[in-house]
Design a protein around this motif. Structure first.
Motif, short mmCIF file in Angstrom:
data_model
loop_
_atom_site.label_atom_id
_atom_site.label_comp_id
_atom_site.label_asym_id
_atom_site.label_seq_id
_atom_site.Cartn_x
_atom_site.Cartn_y
_atom_site.Cartn_z
N UNK B 27 0.76 -1.35 -0.06
CA UNK B 27 0.03 -0.11 -0.09
C UNK B 27 1.04 1.25 0.05
N UNK B 28 1.93 1.29 0.71
CA UNK B 28 2.92 2.30 0.76
C UNK B 28 3.63 2.49 -0.60
N UNK B 29 4.21 1.50 -1.18
CA UNK B 29 5.14 1.47 -2.19
C UNK B 29 4.64 0.93 -3.57
N UNK B 30 3.65 0.28 -3.55
CA UNK B 30 3.23 -0.39 -4.69
C UNK B 30 3.75 -1.73 -4.70
N UNK B 31 3.29 -2.67 -5.65
CA UNK B 31 3.72 -4.13 -5.59
C UNK B 31 5.07 -4.26 -6.15
N UNK B 32 5.47 -3.59 -7.26
CA UNK B 32 6.72 -3.83 -7.82
C UNK B 32 7.92 -3.22 -7.15
N UNK B 33 7.74 -1.94 -6.40
CA UNK B 33 8.51 -1.60 -5.55
C UNK B 33 8.85 -2.18 -4.35
N UNK B 34 8.01 -3.08 -3.97
CA UNK B 34 8.22 -4.15 -2.73
C UNK B 34 9.11 -5.08 -3.11
N UNK B 35 10.18 -5.25 -2.71
CA UNK B 35 11.17 -6.41 -2.82
C UNK B 35 10.99 -7.59 -1.87
N UNK B 36 11.04 -8.56 -2.36
CA UNK B 36 10.90 -9.67 -1.28
C UNK B 36 11.83 -9.62 -0.33
N UNK B 37 13.14 -9.34 -0.49
CA UNK B 37 13.92 -9.01 0.56
C UNK B 37 13.60 -7.95 1.71
N UNK B 38 13.07 -6.97 1.11
CA UNK B 38 12.47 -5.77 1.94
C UNK B 38 11.35 -6.55 2.80
N UNK B 39 10.44 -7.33 2.14
CA UNK B 39 9.35 -7.60 2.83
C UNK B 39 9.74 -8.68 4.00
N UNK B 40 10.56 -9.63 3.47
CA UNK B 40 11.22 -10.44 4.66
C UNK B 40 11.82 -9.80 5.99
N UNK B 41 12.54 -8.74 5.59
CA UNK B 41 13.26 -8.11 6.67
C UNK B 41 12.42 -7.05 7.41
N UNK B 42 11.29 -6.61 6.84
CA UNK B 42 10.33 -5.82 7.62
C UNK B 42 9.31 -6.88 8.46
N UNK B 43 9.11 -8.07 8.00
CA UNK B 43 8.39 -8.91 8.72
C UNK B 43 9.20 -9.80 9.74
N UNK B 44 10.55 -9.72 9.81
CA UNK B 44 11.48 -10.14 10.62
C UNK B 44 11.50 -11.84 10.19
N UNK B 45 11.30 -12.20 8.86
CA UNK B 45 11.49 -13.65 8.98
C UNK B 45 12.75 -13.53 7.59
N UNK B 46 13.12 -14.82 7.32
CA UNK B 46 13.88 -15.07 6.20
C UNK B 46 13.53 -15.41 5.04
N UNK B 47 14.39 -15.52 4.15
CA UNK B 47 13.72 -15.48 2.67
C UNK B 47 13.30 -17.15 2.48
N UNK B 48 14.00 -17.88 3.21
CA UNK B 48 13.65 -19.15 3.13
C UNK B 48 12.29 -19.59 3.67
N UNK B 49 11.87 -18.69 4.79
CA UNK B 49 10.59 -18.75 5.03
C UNK B 49 9.35 -18.29 4.11
N UNK B 50 10.01 -17.17 3.57
CA UNK B 50 8.96 -16.71 2.56
C UNK B 50 8.56 -17.51 1.49
N UNK B 51 9.50 -18.14 1.09
CA UNK B 51 9.39 -19.32 -0.12
C UNK B 51 9.01 -20.59 0.13
N UNK B 52 9.09 -20.73 1.48
CA UNK B 52 8.28 -21.95 2.08
C UNK B 52 6.69 -21.69 2.17
#
Lengths: 224, 224
Positions: B27-52
């Motif tokens: 909502x803040x940045x748009x979909x394209x501008x939200x990277x998976x890395x940023x999202x994981x960092x902000x949510x406090x999880x790792x990329x492995x968790x995301x792709x799980x």
DNA sequence: GCGCACATACCAACCGGTCGGTATGTTGGC
DNA sequence: GCCAACATACCGACCGGTTGGTATGTGCGC
């Protein structure tokens, strides 16, 4: 031609091609998803040329918004609805034109400024401001007619001419969003029909124009 | 709690935290501008968790739209406006609630689906469809009340209940776009005021409810 | 002791942006 | 009328960093 040198003409052409291509790609994909490489490839110029004309991708966004405003304001400035005698007919003529423009493909009638500002809002304030100026400036072209229509009827509405002008833009922008979401231009047309009905309603409450000319049939339409 | 194992609970929590964070960032940045890395960092999880939990970023977009729909439908389902006797009061109650929601900060009242669909429209059809379902589904919750209000007045309007329901969403989505473009929540509120005026106008034309109950004061409002 | 829910390390592709170079004018001194 | 000096417009290889996505390892509850 005239007195411009050929190099100047060519430079202007490169720049314009970049801007026109940006309009197309950003409307299709959004700003973030349009890479400088893609843009250059689509415009048939090199990256060197791009960064010769624009300091950054963000600045391209700003200038694209202005380029869009230039194009649309030229389009609407020469439209026939300005010729109507009754200011209300000019307003309704504008709405009818917008409604007619929704008969093509979705990708062809959506608004660059509305698309871009959603992404740029928090991330690129200069782009947001340029989009705001584009939309606000366009709305402004309706204000005088709305004020004239109010004055001609001796109305004292609870709403301002400015707010109604902006409301027309909100309905249009919202219609674009819904058209994209539901993949249907028809839903956008329906919304503009509601807008037309609303405007008629606002000005119908206080009856017909008071005096003077006896030739205005209150609502004259010549489309569909 | 109840019978869920702690690992299941934790997994659901990770997933939900990812989804909630995605709602905020997109909502803040748009979909394209939200990277998976940023999202994981902000949510406090790792990329492995995301792709799980999500097969791709696109699928996250789809599920984020559904998660958004779940949240908003729960919010509106329990709202007080459903309790009104007259269906028109329920509709106006809905609009009044939407209008009240526009009193916070812009970033807090904008719509995930409307923001995301502009980018996803051409590039990510699954996300577009999910956003379309979100907006269309929300509009659908108004249709029965609109139909009831039409029936109660014995009206036979030129417009359908469905189209008016969608129009309310168009006005709201457009109000969000203008609020972002002009960096002003007030302009969004003005547009919703116009919408309320339009709806009153539509149902005022054919006078008051015809018979039966004698306690309905036609329009009862309890805000401002 | 097995599998679910992650964590970590890593990848090729691509991103926006830079930079040294060049081709093509344009201009002023003579 | 010509040429040196300069300006403009563009080219494309290259840069460090980031992207979405993956492969493999690990701890822990059952």
């Amino acid at each position: 031609m005239s007195k411009a040198s050929s190099s100047e003409a060519k430079a202007a052409d490169t720049r314009t091609r970049l801007l026109d291509t940006a309009l197309r790609l950003v409307r299709e994909r959004g700003f973030a998803a349009t890479s400088v490489n893609d843009l250059c490839a689509a415009a048939g110029v090199t990256k060197g040329a791009f960064y010769h004309h624009f300091a950054s991708k963000e600045q391209l966004g700003v200038e694209a918004a202005r380029h869009w405003a230039d194009g649309t304001s030229a389009l609407f400035a020469q439209a026939a609805y300005h010729a109507a005698e009754d200011p209300l007919d000019r307003i309704l003529g504008y709405v009818a034109l917008r409604r007619r423009m929704l008969e093509g493909e979705i990708a062809e009638f959506t608004c660059l400024a509305g698309t871009m500002v959603q992404e740029a809002y928090a991330q690129h304030p200069p782009i947001r401001d340029a989009c705001g100026a584009t939309i606000g400036g366009h709305a402004q072209t309706l204000v005088a007619d709305i004020e004239a229509a109010i004055a001609a009827r001796g109305m004292a509405p609870a709403w301002s001419a400015q707010s109604l002008a902006l409301h027309t833009q909100a309905v249009l922008q919202g219609a674009f969003v819904l058209a994209k979401a539901l993949d249907s231009a028809a839903v956008a047309r329906d919304s503009v029909d509601h807008l037309e009905r609303y405007i008629r309603c606002l000005f119908a409450a206080d009856a017909a124009p008071p005096a003077a000319s006896a030739d205005a049939p209150a609502t004259s339409e010549d489309e569909r």
